[in-house]
Design an enzyme around this catalytic site. Structure first.
Site, short mmCIF file in Angstrom:
data_model
loop_
_atom_site.label_atom_id
_atom_site.label_comp_id
_atom_site.label_asym_id
_atom_site.label_seq_id
_atom_site.Cartn_x
_atom_site.Cartn_y
_atom_site.Cartn_z
N GLU A 116 3.88 -5.49 6.87
CA GLU A 116 2.98 -4.90 7.65
C GLU A 116 3.54 -5.04 8.95
OE1 GLU A 116 1.92 -6.64 5.80
OE2 GLU A 116 0.15 -5.81 4.48
N GLY A 160 0.19 -5.12 0.76
CA GLY A 160 -1.00 -5.18 -0.23
C GLY A 160 -0.36 -5.83 -1.79
N GLU A 220 -0.43 -9.73 -1.33
CA GLU A 220 -2.09 -9.66 -1.41
C GLU A 220 -2.69 -8.85 -2.75
OE1 GLU A 220 -2.29 -6.64 1.95
OE2 GLU A 220 -3.56 -8.00 3.44
N ALA A 263 1.29 -1.01 0.01
CA ALA A 263 -0.09 -0.35 0.29
C ALA A 263 0.69 1.27 0.08
CB ALA A 263 -0.78 -0.15 1.52
C1 3H9 Z 1 0.33 -2.62 3.38
O1 3H9 Z 1 0.89 -2.62 2.22
C2 3H9 Z 1 -0.88 -2.52 3.76
C3 3H9 Z 1 -1.89 -3.32 2.97
O2 3H9 Z 1 -1.84 -4.78 4.06
C4 3H9 Z 1 -3.13 -3.07 2.29
C5 3H9 Z 1 -3.73 -2.09 3.52
C6 3H9 Z 1 -5.54 -2.23 3.46
N1 3H9 Z 1 4.47 3.54 -0.10
O3 3H9 Z 1 13.99 1.64 0.93
P1 3H9 Z 1 13.80 1.92 -0.19
C7 3H9 Z 1 9.65 4.68 -0.44
S1 3H9 Z 1 1.44 -1.47 4.12
C8 3H9 Z 1 4.92 4.52 -0.40
O4 3H9 Z 1 14.81 3.44 -0.25
P2 3H9 Z 1 14.78 0.05 -1.30
C9 3H9 Z 1 10.72 5.13 0.58
O5 3H9 Z 1 10.11 5.73 0.96
C10 3H9 Z 1 2.71 -1.84 3.05
N2 3H9 Z 1 6.46 4.52 -0.44
O6 3H9 Z 1 14.44 1.59 -1.32
C11 3H9 Z 1 11.61 5.52 -0.13
O7 3H9 Z 1 11.02 7.01 -0.82
P3 3H9 Z 1 12.55 8.27 -0.65
C12 3H9 Z 1 3.71 -3.06 2.81
C13 3H9 Z 1 7.05 3.84 -0.26
O8 3H9 Z 1 15.27 0.00 -2.71
C14 3H9 Z 1 11.66 4.84 -2.07
O9 3H9 Z 1 10.00 4.03 -1.84
N3 3H9 Z 1 4.79 -2.75 2.19
C15 3H9 Z 1 7.09 2.73 -0.07
O10 3H9 Z 1 16.02 -0.24 -0.44
C16 3H9 Z 1 12.59 4.33 -1.44
O11 3H9 Z 1 12.41 3.06 -0.91
C17 3H9 Z 1 5.80 -2.42 2.95
O12 3H9 Z 1 5.92 -2.24 4.21
C18 3H9 Z 1 5.27 2.24 0.26
N4 3H9 Z 1 4.80 0.88 0.73
O13 3H9 Z 1 13.42 -0.89 -1.14
C19 3H9 Z 1 7.23 -2.43 1.81
N5 3H9 Z 1 8.10 2.01 -0.09
O14 3H9 Z 1 13.29 7.57 -1.83
C20 3H9 Z 1 7.81 -0.83 2.65
C21 3H9 Z 1 8.97 2.98 -0.69
O15 3H9 Z 1 11.76 9.39 -0.96
N6 3H9 Z 1 8.86 -0.55 1.69
N7 3H9 Z 1 8.97 3.77 -0.64
O16 3H9 Z 1 13.04 8.26 0.63
C22 3H9 Z 1 10.18 -1.45 1.55
O17 3H9 Z 1 10.37 -2.46 2.54
C23 3H9 Z 1 11.34 -0.83 0.62
O18 3H9 Z 1 10.92 0.40 -0.14
C24 3H9 Z 1 11.49 -1.62 -0.54
C25 3H9 Z 1 12.89 -1.52 -1.61
C26 3H9 Z 1 12.19 -3.95 -0.01
C27 3H9 Z 1 10.30 -1.83 -1.34
#
Ligand code: 3H9
Length: 695
Positions: A128, A105, A108, A66
């Site tokens: 999450e 998400g 999902e 998400a």
């Molecule tokens: C969810 O899904 C709830 C569901 O169950 C649905 C409910 C209804 N959103 O980490 P990075 C940004 S909860 C917005 O440096 P990497 C991050 O801030 C979500 N922004 O890259 C950064 O911005 P900036 C579950 C996001 O390659 C840029 O992207 N998912 C999101 O080292 C690059 O990120 C997670 O918790 C996001 N979801 O790692 C996954 N994700 O460049 C969360 C990232 O401006 N994300 N950004 O600083 C991660 O774990 C890592 O970002 C990922 C990439 C592994 C994907």
């Protein structure tokens, strides 16, 4: 190719429709992605020339979840559930073709598809929990139906992703594919059509749930197995409850229960703090005057000066990242001892099954020990980790200046000394920087990079990049005594000492902090680190700490001697309160004319933590830290501040700076102690009704 929205395209390859999501950087499920998926799927279903659908992503990853920036804002249509319902109930097979990380998400979405294929290095997870949430788009109901309850619980409560081979083994994906991913997805869809495979809906699966139905012990055992690791967090219990609902309720009712439990978490203080921290951590990588395109030096070879505990731990970080590292020590014996400890550490990890015997040899093979200083000649970064004494450090840096490559980064692991003075021992202060590792250096994630007055941008960019490369969370700070973390810790320590004289006992003080969520309190921490170190330093400086000095005089140096502030049973690290120490405390208090009184837990917490926040305010005003959230990152990764409380500065904002300032003034009035003078920044923000983070 038709653009459905700004981030979703629809294309047709023969009879297969391909929906491509392109929402950089991580294809988060922003409103236009959800709308694009919904409208694209609808169009494809309505198109009589389409027999199957493939969902694929452009860029570096499949949908990573998400859009976290949308949480806490008014919901915008369409909701993810609506999109997933549409996909799952499609009369035409839908195949997810996955690369990068299918997370939250994103995973999902794939679980609502009828089939999933992924590339070999794809990862799959529901992280999450790390944001204080649960998978709220059917993940808690669908994942256990595919991988089973125990595996599903383990994945969701840890939040850690699994690899493609494991996903295949657990039936989470149907195939590992190679080559162009969209083409592979289309190929798989064609196969589904040709073989007239059914529309596999995960919601209809029951076998793996039935296997645990009527067996509450499965959940009881799971709860027991994770009790320590989830202490203080709110989300894990809600995840477990949601999975219990998956087992005991029909699918749609289970979804409803999941929703309730999700909403509860979304508004919780824990999730708010954890979501804040997610961005705080990423923010720490950004340095206003050193933009991300600043050229950093590539580190092909590293060197560490000193084979002590810190030096050995630092060297392990490089070896773990596959970077050859030379360790220099003056005497052969000390070198052999240091490298012997490194090997023992690796072997201990291997004995726990987390490394193979080959890994151990490979890593040891990357570490070269020597007593010849000249061996650092070709290193791209040299980290000094010798005794914490200025003359020694300066001597080492003068030597390095003479030997190191002209463009090598010269780093010091000092935890207290002035990096500028150390740099002045060289003719290249622009190449000098502090890299303050935390003990144990191979384990702790925090790296305080200390920017000297003259450190160049390349030096800063290199120290930040190398920190990330070796798996640390680097935070840039400025030069001052103790930098950010230890400077704040010192304030806490001063109050801890006062509190035990005024009437509290070490175990009460420590318990207040462990109840707050720290892994241990200041006294157990002292016992772990060894009380003799501070004692020797005090003796050298003619300083006193009456209780600690008396304890050390008895040979009680902490865990290593079986007693310190607490006593310890053989082979057990549990601190046990000791009447002997209580007597020392009471004697010292009496000698100082202090009438001991009952000190409440609330007072203990305020007196330990408010001064830290106050020091944080000074640190900000002095620009030693770039931003308040960096201080929080330092405390969570370096000192065990519970992430579900965000960090000291975030926590202070939640209390309200006015209340905090007023309490400090109250303590000041009661004690007459200038220690409690609120920092000017704290006063200013409190007057303006602002917080550190909104400032
Ligand atoms: C969810 O899904 C709830 C569901 O169950 C649905 C409910 C209804 N959103 O980490 P990075 C940004 S909860 C917005 O440096 P990497 C991050 O801030 C979500 N922004 O890259 C950064 O911005 P900036 C579950 C996001 O390659 C840029 O992207 N998912 C999101 O080292 C690059 O990120 C997670 O918790 C996001 N979801 O790692 C996954 N994700 O460049 C969360 C990232 O401006 N994300 N950004 O600083 C991660 O774990 C890592 O970002 C990922 C990439 C592994 C994907």
């Amino acid at each position: 190719m038709t653009a459905i929205t700004q981030s979703v395209d629809l294309d047709r390859r023969g009879r297969v429709a391909v929906l491509t999501v392109n929402n950089p950087p991580v294809n988060a499920l922003s409103q236009h992605v959800r709308q694009g998926l919904r409208d694209g799927v609808k169009q494809a279903i309505a198109d009589s020339a389409v027999s199957a659908l493939v969902i694929v992503c452009a860029g570096r990853t499949f949908i990573a979840g998400a859009d976290i920036t949308e949480f806490g804002k008014p919901p915008r249509e369409p909701g993810l559930h609506e999109v997933l319902d549409l996909i799952e109930s499609s009369p035409k097979p839908v195949v997810a073709a996955i690369h990068g990380t299918a997370l939250g998400g994103g995973l999902e979405v794939t679980l609502a598809c009828h089939y999933r294929v992924g590339v070999k290095d794809a990862r799959f997870g529901l992280p999450e929990v790390k944001l204080g949430l649960l998978p709220g788009a059917g993940g808690t109901q669908r994942l256990p139906r595919v991988v089973g309850v125990e595996k599903g619980l383990a994945m969701m409560v840890s939040g850690d992703p699994i690899r493609a081979d494991e996903a295949l083994q657990h039936g989470l994906i149907d195939a590992i594919v190679e080559g162009d991913l969209a083409a592979a997805g289309v190929g798989f869809a064609e196969k589904v059509l040709a073989e007239k495979r059914p529309l596999k809906k995960i919601r209809d699966l029951d076998e793996k749930l039935a296997a645990v139905r009527g067996k509450p012990e499965v959940f009881a055992n799971f709860r027991k197995s994770v009790a320590r690791q989830i202490r203080g967090f709110r989300a894990p219990e809600n995840i477990i409850k949601a999975v219990e609902a998956a087992v005991s309720l029909p699918f749609d009712q289970g979804l409803k229960r999941e929703r309730e439990l999700f909403v509860e978490l979304l508004s919780s203080s824990e999730s708010k703090a954890q979501r804040y921290f997610f961005f705080a951590e990423r923010e720490a990588a950004k340095i206003p005057d050193v933009p991300s395109d600043t050229p950093a030096k590539e580190i092909k070879k590293a060197a560490v000066i000193g084979a002590g505990t810190m030096g050995g731990g630092i060297a392990m970080n490089f070896a773990n990242a596959g970077i050859p590292v030379t360790v220099v020590e003056v005497a052969r014996e000390a070198l052999d001892r240091g490298l012997g400890i490194v090997r023992k550490n690796y072997e201990a990890t291997a004995s726990r099954g987390r490394l193979t015997a080959q890994d151990v040899e490979k890593r040891m093979g990357l570490i070269t020990g020597t007593t010849d200083f000249n061996a650092v000649r070709d290193a791209d970064i040299i980290i000094e980790a010798v005794f914490e004494e200025m003359p020694i450090k300066k001597e080492v840096f003068a030597k390095l200046d003479a030997i190191a490559k002209p463009d090598a980064v010269l780093a010091t692991n000092t935890s207290t000394l002035d990096v500028n003075e150390i740099a002045s021992a060289t003719k290249r202060p622009e190449s000098v920087i502090g890299t303050h590792f935390f003990s144990p250096a191979n384990v702790m994630r925090l790296l305080e990079n200390v920017r000297g007055n003259r450190s160049s941008k390349t030096t800063v960019a290199t120290a930040m990049a190398v920190g990330r490369k070796i798996g640390k969370v680097p935070v840039l700070v400025g030069v001052c005594y103790g930098f950010v973390g230890n400077r704040m810790l010192h304030q806490r320590g001063l109050q801890a000492e006062k509190l035990i004289l005024e009437g509290a006992l070490p175990h009460q003080v420590d318990k207040v902090l462990t109840d707050f969520g720290f892994p241990m309190g200041p006294f157990a921490m002292g016992d772990l680190a060894g009380l003799d170190v501070g004692w020797r330093i005090r003796k050298g400086r003619g300083a006193k700490s009456p209780v600690a000095d008396r304890i050390c005089e008895l040979g009680r140096f902490g865990q290593k001697t079986g007693a310190g502030y607490f006593r310890y049973e053989k082979g057990d690290r549990t601190p046990i309160p000791d009447p002997e120490v209580e007597k020392i405390i009471v004697d010292v208090a009496t000698a100082q004319g202090i009438t001991r009184r009952h000190v409440s837990d609330e007072e203990i917490l305020q007196r330990l933590l408010y001064p830290m926040v106050n020091e944080g305010a000074k640190i900000l005003e002095e620009k030693i830290a770039i931003r308040a959230s960096d201080i929080d990152v330092i405390w969570v990764y370096g000192y065990g501040w519970p992430v579900y409380r965000g960090g000291p500065m975030f926590w202070a904002d939640q209390i309200g700076l006015k209340a905090l300032r007023d309490k400090m003034l109250e303590f000041q009035k009661a004690t007459g102690d200038a220690f409690w003078t609120p920092a000017p920044l704290l006063v200013r923000l409190a007057d303006q009704g602002k917080g550190f983070l909104a400032a």
